[in-house]
Each structure stands twice: as structure tokens, then as C-alpha cells.
Design an enzyme around this catalytic site. Sequence first.
Site, short mmCIF file in Angstrom:
data_model
loop_
_atom_site.label_atom_id
_atom_site.label_comp_id
_atom_site.label_asym_id
_atom_site.label_seq_id
_atom_site.Cartn_x
_atom_site.Cartn_y
_atom_site.Cartn_z
N ILE A 18 91.75 45.38 -39.28
CA ILE A 18 92.41 45.87 -40.48
C ILE A 18 93.87 45.41 -40.55
O ILE A 18 94.49 45.41 -41.61
CB ILE A 18 92.33 47.42 -40.54
CG1 ILE A 18 92.41 47.90 -41.99
CG2 ILE A 18 93.40 48.08 -39.67
CD1 ILE A 18 91.99 49.34 -42.18
N LEU A 62 87.26 35.10 -45.72
CA LEU A 62 87.61 35.83 -44.50
C LEU A 62 89.12 36.09 -44.43
O LEU A 62 89.86 35.32 -43.82
CB LEU A 62 87.14 35.02 -43.28
CG LEU A 62 86.86 35.77 -41.98
CD1 LEU A 62 86.21 34.84 -40.96
CD2 LEU A 62 88.06 36.45 -41.39
N HIS A 118 86.58 45.73 -30.96
CA HIS A 118 85.47 46.32 -31.72
C HIS A 118 85.34 47.79 -31.33
O HIS A 118 84.27 48.35 -31.35
CB HIS A 118 84.16 45.59 -31.42
CG HIS A 118 84.18 44.13 -31.71
ND1 HIS A 118 84.65 43.20 -30.82
CD2 HIS A 118 83.83 43.43 -32.82
CE1 HIS A 118 84.57 41.99 -31.36
NE2 HIS A 118 84.09 42.10 -32.57
N PHE A 155 85.40 45.74 -39.05
CA PHE A 155 85.71 46.63 -37.92
C PHE A 155 87.15 47.09 -38.15
O PHE A 155 87.99 46.28 -38.56
CB PHE A 155 85.67 45.87 -36.59
CG PHE A 155 84.29 45.62 -36.07
CD1 PHE A 155 83.72 46.47 -35.14
CD2 PHE A 155 83.56 44.53 -36.50
CE1 PHE A 155 82.44 46.24 -34.66
CE2 PHE A 155 82.28 44.29 -36.03
CZ PHE A 155 81.72 45.15 -35.10
N GLU A 173 91.47 39.76 -44.50
CA GLU A 173 91.56 41.20 -44.77
C GLU A 173 92.69 41.52 -45.73
O GLU A 173 92.58 42.42 -46.56
CB GLU A 173 91.72 41.98 -43.46
CG GLU A 173 90.43 42.10 -42.65
CD GLU A 173 89.95 40.81 -42.05
OE1 GLU A 173 90.75 39.84 -41.97
OE2 GLU A 173 88.78 40.73 -41.65
C1 LIG Z 1 90.30 39.20 -38.73
C2 LIG Z 1 88.85 39.26 -38.48
N1 LIG Z 1 88.03 39.65 -39.47
C3 LIG Z 1 86.69 39.73 -39.26
C4 LIG Z 1 86.15 39.42 -38.06
C5 LIG Z 1 84.65 39.51 -37.83
N2 LIG Z 1 84.11 38.16 -37.65
C6 LIG Z 1 83.92 37.65 -36.43
S1 LIG Z 1 83.46 36.05 -36.49
C7 LIG Z 1 83.51 36.02 -38.16
C8 LIG Z 1 83.19 34.75 -38.88
C9 LIG Z 1 84.03 33.61 -38.44
O1 LIG Z 1 83.63 32.44 -39.07
P1 LIG Z 1 84.29 31.05 -38.73
O2 LIG Z 1 85.76 31.15 -38.79
O3 LIG Z 1 83.65 30.06 -39.61
O4 LIG Z 1 83.91 30.78 -37.22
P2 LIG Z 1 82.45 30.61 -36.59
O5 LIG Z 1 82.02 31.97 -36.14
O6 LIG Z 1 81.55 30.06 -37.63
O7 LIG Z 1 82.64 29.70 -35.44
C10 LIG Z 1 83.87 37.27 -38.67
C11 LIG Z 1 83.96 37.61 -40.09
C12 LIG Z 1 87.05 39.04 -37.04
N3 LIG Z 1 86.62 38.73 -35.81
N4 LIG Z 1 88.38 38.97 -37.28
#
Ligand SMILES: Cc1ncc(C[n+]2csc(CCOP(=O)(O)OP(=O)(O)O)c2C)c(N)n1
Lengths: 372, 324
Positions: free
Chosen positions: B87, B58, B129, B83, B60
Site C-alpha cells: 500500500i 501495476l 505479505h 496485499f 498502487e
Molecule cells: C508494489 C507491489 N504491488 C503488487 C505486488 C504483487 N505482485 C507480485 S508480482 C506481481 C506482478 C509483477 O509482474 P512483472 O513486473 O511483469 O514481473 P513478473 O512477475 O512477470 O516477472 C504483482 C502484482 C507486489 N509484489 N508489489
Amino acid sequence: MSQEMLTVLETKKRGKPALPKGVDDDLVRRMYRLMLTTRLMDDRAMRLQRQGRIGFYVPSIGQEACAVGSAAVMTDEDWCFPSYREPGAALTLGADLQAIVHEWYGNAADNTKGRQMPVHYSFKAQRFVSISSPIGTQIVQGAGAAMAMKIRGKKAFSITYFGDGATSSNDFHTGLNFAAVYKSPCIFFCSNNQWAISCPLSQQTASESIAVKAQAYGMPGVRVDGNDVLAVYQATSEAAERARAGEGPTLIEGLTFRIGPHSSSDDPTRYRPSEQLEEWQAKDPIARLEAFMKKAGLWEDAFGEPLVEEINASIAEAVKVAEETAMPASATLFDDVYADLPAHLAEQRDRLLQQEKTAGAAEMDADAAFPL
Amino acid sequence: MPTLTLLQAVNSALMDEMAEDENVVVLGEDVGLNGGVFRATEGLQAKYGENRCFDTPLAESGIIGTAVGMAVYGLRPVPEIQFSDFIYPAFDQIVSEAAKMRYRSGGEFTCPMVIRTPSGGGIRGGHYHSQSPEAYFAHTPGLKVVMPATPYDAKGLLISAIRDDDPVLFFEPKRIYRSIKQDVPEGAYEVPIGKARVAREGTDCTVVTWGAMVETCEKAAKQAEEKGISMEIIDLRSLVPLDEEAFLESVRKTGRCVVASEAPRICGFASEVAAIVSEKAIESLEAPVLRVTGFDTPFPYSLEHVYMPDAKRVLAAVEHAVNF
Ligand SMILES: Cc1ncc(C[n+]2csc(CCOP(=O)(O)OP(=O)(O)O)c2C)c(N)n1
Ligand SMILES: [Mg+2]
């Protein structure tokens, strides 16, 4: 060192189990109630979402012990930089249930004025800093607030919460590095629920744990059973003592599991093995605390159905009030962009209000729904 | 010919180009087994394997930085940013690295990649979003910026973007991901980047727009028709490079120009179009060029419908121009 996992709830010893330092019988009961309230709020909110009464929701079912056990350590001097999966911390810090429910509806009584999606709370009085969606941003901010405390000479700490996915973000690395270099009183609390939407932990890191990462930054890393509220309390309390004594930051990894979907828009059966879910359902943090309380003689009959009913009734009342509350007025769109309303925004606002008078207000698109 | 949604057309383009060129790889968060949170990459990993379609950690900046390295090496990566609101950690890799690779190396190194990302509001997604950040990227020399408004264009433009030798920002209007269907040819075809499309012919007022706003403007055109006003809609399809001639020619015919965009007003791409019209078609104008845009506030949640420019707001501007 990082691979050891701190557990407190289940012990093989006979007799009344010992409580961690700083925990008394009342605190155990209080934490039970907070975890249960968090769970019942989630149940209710997910149903409201399914019924189309609120737009979106993020449950934290299964992770209540991480949020409640750690926030219970905080005093009025300490600050919290949460992610969206810590409503339990908000409740523990004293956030008002009605305020939480207003936020789900984004109505005129919502203290954040309907500006954000549900679950993106902000509670100034509780030092629970406004949540944003971008993953990881709060981690380095938590380090910054801790530096500010140090500059002011406060014996306090800031705690920042994030998921396992967030440990891949730039802000995780920067936050830990800054805090370690400046020896800031920051607690980095990773709720490792083992999934980031559909991505398992193994796709996030090749480290043997999250806690082990602390070593490279030069701070202690502690791995704790995240479904054991007493263990979470103990680990956080030790980190808090270090922070207050000027010994710098700590990384805590609470190993837990996201029992529900990522959000109301997610379907985990697409990607997650059901055996893993069942394995973790058996480690439910609320059921485990209940068993402990019974063994420790802290359980009262009133903690069963009567407590569930009492909490559900207060949630139902809050929902009723929220549903009777109007939505924010159009003109409020332009407030809080800046401290004062600049001329160009005043012009845009006035033109909008004028147009609403002549052509009618804009209509909400009934089909619009958050698709993930 | 299959009838596809815009989302399915994106998927079809990826399927076809991955078959065509083994240098094409897809990477991003949740794009593998899960097929993307919107399902745009559904089935790619099953068909082409984990080497060609894979989930990333995770980060970007990591996704785009990795893609830059791959592109410089010779692959044609198609990274997804889940989304467009997320970015920004990758902004540096996009504007400092991908955009400038060709220029700073005197043409020695290039960065052929397509950053796909859903953008725009109307899905009750709040600040993070819903935003329309295309202007940030249009402002950066070296990047191409594309946004389709129909399934047919989505497939053809995405294929052109993948075959293009420069980095392309490919914004997907997520509000209309599933709401419009259209016949989309099987197999690969190109819709050229840099060519606008006349979405609707008319005589009284030109409306220049792109992405999901094309649909909104079409609604406004129907309402205008009932009032005896004939609107011409130009769907830009590509912001950089920009097909100036397409809208200038239209404005020379109608004598009026409204530019409609969801993004905030200050320095939005609508301002760019308005400036070009005033510079190059002033002699044809019978009314000031008007912008219909989002307000200069963060994107709201509860008041989304008030924030988003709707058909009413477009129509009001068109009427203002016509009655000027
Ligand atoms: C910078 C960013 N990239 C992508 C997302 C989309 N997104 C929302 S929650 C998530 C996963 C998060 O996982 P984690 O850090 O393990 O937290 P959890 O949801 O499991 O509590 C993603 C990829 C985002 N919110 N922010
Ligand atoms: Mg997680």
C-alpha cells in the site's frame, strides 16, 4: 528504432555462425551450463514445494537467457539490483548453489537467516543486492548505485532487473529519469515476459514496446530477443560499453515469456491462452542455444544427459544438506534490526526466551501455507 | 441462509452493492478476469462488465489516485490493494489526498471510497505479505479504519463502508479468509461502523482485540477457562471511529485489561486502547493494562510462529493481570 529486435542465434548464413564481440567458445558453454542449472533448480524447487518441503517458489522457466546473458557481461566492479526472477544472474555471478538451496528452506545456514520467503536472495560477495517483494523499488536504487559509481569515478555500471508490470511503477519512471538526467552508468533490464500475474502487457502499457519508452527519458532503448542468450549478451555488452565510457544509461527490453506459473501459488490456466504458451515453448532459450552450439561445433556429448545428471546430483546433495540443517533459533529474530540491539528489543528477546522456558516454544501452524 | 467464509462474505457484499448502486466500481491488480489473487472479486467482471470491475496497471499510487479522482467526481470506487504490504506507494494519495479532501475544501469535495486490502500474518508470507499496518492509517485524521473478524461482520461492515461518505480503509484478516464459516444473510445489510462487539462474555479479564487476533484470543479463552479464569473478549471491528464505551464498560466490570494485536508494539493501536483505559477507567483497574503484540522487528519468515502473538502469549498476559 525500438521496434527492431536484435537476434543472433539463428542465422541464414552457412558455415560456422559468428559469435558476438566478447564471447568465446568457453563462454557459450558456460552460459549453457548456467541456463541449464537455473532450469533444473526450478524443476527441483517446484517439486519440493508441491511436496510441502519448501513453502513457496518462483520459477523463471523460459527466462533463463535474459538473466544469464546479461549478467555474463558483469565484472567484479559492477553491481546488480535484481527482481525475484533472476536466479540465473545470481548463479552467473558465482552465487553458491548450496547457499541458494539453504535460502529456500530459510534454515540456520541461510545467509539471510530465514528472514524472507524463498527466492528473495542476497549475495554480498557477488554484488547481488537483497531482493524485496514490492515491485519496482530496485529500479531507482540501481540508478542510485550508478550515481555513486559516477561520484567515485569508477568505470563500472549497475544493472537493475524488473518485469513488464514493474514498468508501471513510480520507481520505473523515477529511476529512468534520474539516471538520464545525471547520465549515470545504469542498465535498466526489463524481462518482458508479457504477463504480470494475470494481467497481459496490453493492460500495462499502451506503448508499442517497452524499449520505446526510453526515448522520452532521453536514453537509448534496445529491444532484444530475450530467448536468445547471445543477443542478450550483445545488447548488454553494448550498453555496458556506453556506461563505462560515461555516455549514460540504457533501457533494454528482453522479449521473453513466463513458461510456468507466476509462483507456486498461481494457476495460469485461469487466465492465459494455451496457444500462447505453446508458441513460446517452441522458442525455448535452452533448446535454441543447444541447436546453435551443434551448428557451431561447440556441442559435446557430455552436454546432454551426463550434464543433466551431474547438475541434478549437486542439487540433490544441496537439498539433503539443507534438510539436515536446523531452523534459526528464536533469539535470532532480534538480530539485524539495527546495528546494535537497543534496550527495548533486548527486553522483548529476554521475555520471549523466558517464556519459552516456562511455557514451551511457540508451535508452527502446520496448516499455514502461502495462498497465492 | 448460506454459510460463507469471510472471503465469500466480502465477495457477496461487493456483488450486492454493485447491484444496488451503479456508482460502485472495483479496480485493482488482477481483480478482473482472475477475480483477485485471493478470489475476493470473483465473478464481478463477468456480472457487471469491464467498466465496473477492471484490472489496473501495476501502480498502487495510480490505483488510489485514480480512485480519489473518481470519488471526487461522484463514483464510489472500491479499490483493492493486493496485499496491505504493497500500500505504501499509495500512502501519499491516501493520507495527503483522500483523508484531507473534505477538510481542506471546507466540505465542498468529498472522497467516498473503500480501500480493501488483505492484512496480517500467519500465511508464511514473510515481510511483504504479512504486516498489519492499520496504525499508520488510524493515525491520519479523515480516514476510517475497519477490520472484521467474522464473515457476518465482513459483509455488513463492507456494505456500511461502501455507503459511508468518507474514505474507509477496510483491512481483511487474510489468515482467517477461509478458515471460519458462518451463516451470512443473502441481500444487503449493514453492520454499523464504530460499534464494537462482545465476542465472548466473561468476568475476570477484558481482552480487547480485532481482526484475526479475535480467533487467537478465543483459543486463549478456552485455555483460560480450564484454569478457572473467565475472559471477556471485545472485538473492536472498527478502530476509527472507536467504540470506547464498549471496552471501558467491560473493564469497569472485570477490573483488568489486556490488549492483543499482531502489529509491532511501538505506537501500535494497542497502545491507543491502553492509553484510553488508563485515562478513563483507572479507578476500576486492579492490574496494569498489558499489551500482547508482535515484536518490534520486521515480520520474519522462518520464525513467523515465534513472532506472531499466539494463544499462549495472550493467556500468559491474562494470567499475569489476574494474579497481579
Ligand atoms: C508494489 C507491489 N504491488 C503488487 C505486488 C504483487 N505482485 C507480485 S508480482 C506481481 C506482478 C509483477 O509482474 P512483472 O513486473 O511483469 O514481473 P513478473 O512477475 O512477470 O516477472 C504483482 C502484482 C507486489 N509484489 N508489489
Ligand atoms: Mg511480467
